[in-house]
Design a protein around this motif. Structure first.
Motif: not given
Length: 135
Positions: A1-17
């Protein structure tokens, strides 16, 4: 089973965590200190313990996010641009390092400054300059 990608807003929240945790910590420290000083006239033991605990939690969260970014575990992209993804992850990890140092800097006074600061006479052996009333 392939990993699902995070939504764009969640990606920004992680990058700017890191900076987000830093700003939340700063707001919490100022709020606790302000409430404590307003209610009791001093920043007592309770406020210092709250600030110390919040500092430890924020340091742990920032370190975890930064390490996850640096190791490539967060966030997950489905785009083929590997060079750009590596750049974003390293930049996010370095932002977490900066935020870690800032949170540590903000939380150290609660740990290092004694509850009863020393008076001038204690520090300098009674050599305080004469006050305005002693002249």
């Amino acid at each position: 089973m392939a990993r699902r990608s995070l939504p764009t807003l969640a990606k920004w929240a992680v990058l700017l965590g890191g900076p987000l945790i830093w700003s939340a910590h700063l707001g919490f420290v100022y709020a606790v200190a302000t409430v404590a000083i307003t209610l009791t006239g001093e920043a007592g033991l309770v406020s210092r313990v709250l600030i110390g605990l919040a500092t430890l939690v924020c340091l742990a969260a920032t370190a975890w996010i930064g390490w996850s970014l640096w190791a490539g575990r967060l966030p997950r992209w489905e785009t083929p641009q590997r060079d750009l993804i590596g750049l974003w992850r390293k930049a996010g990890a370095l932002l977490c390092l900066l935020s870690f140092l800032a949170v540590l800097w903000q939380g150290l006074p609660a740990i290092l400054i004694p509850q009863q600061p020393a008076s001038h006479d204690d520090l300098f052996g009674g050599t305080a300059p004469p006050g305005p009333r002693s002249r």
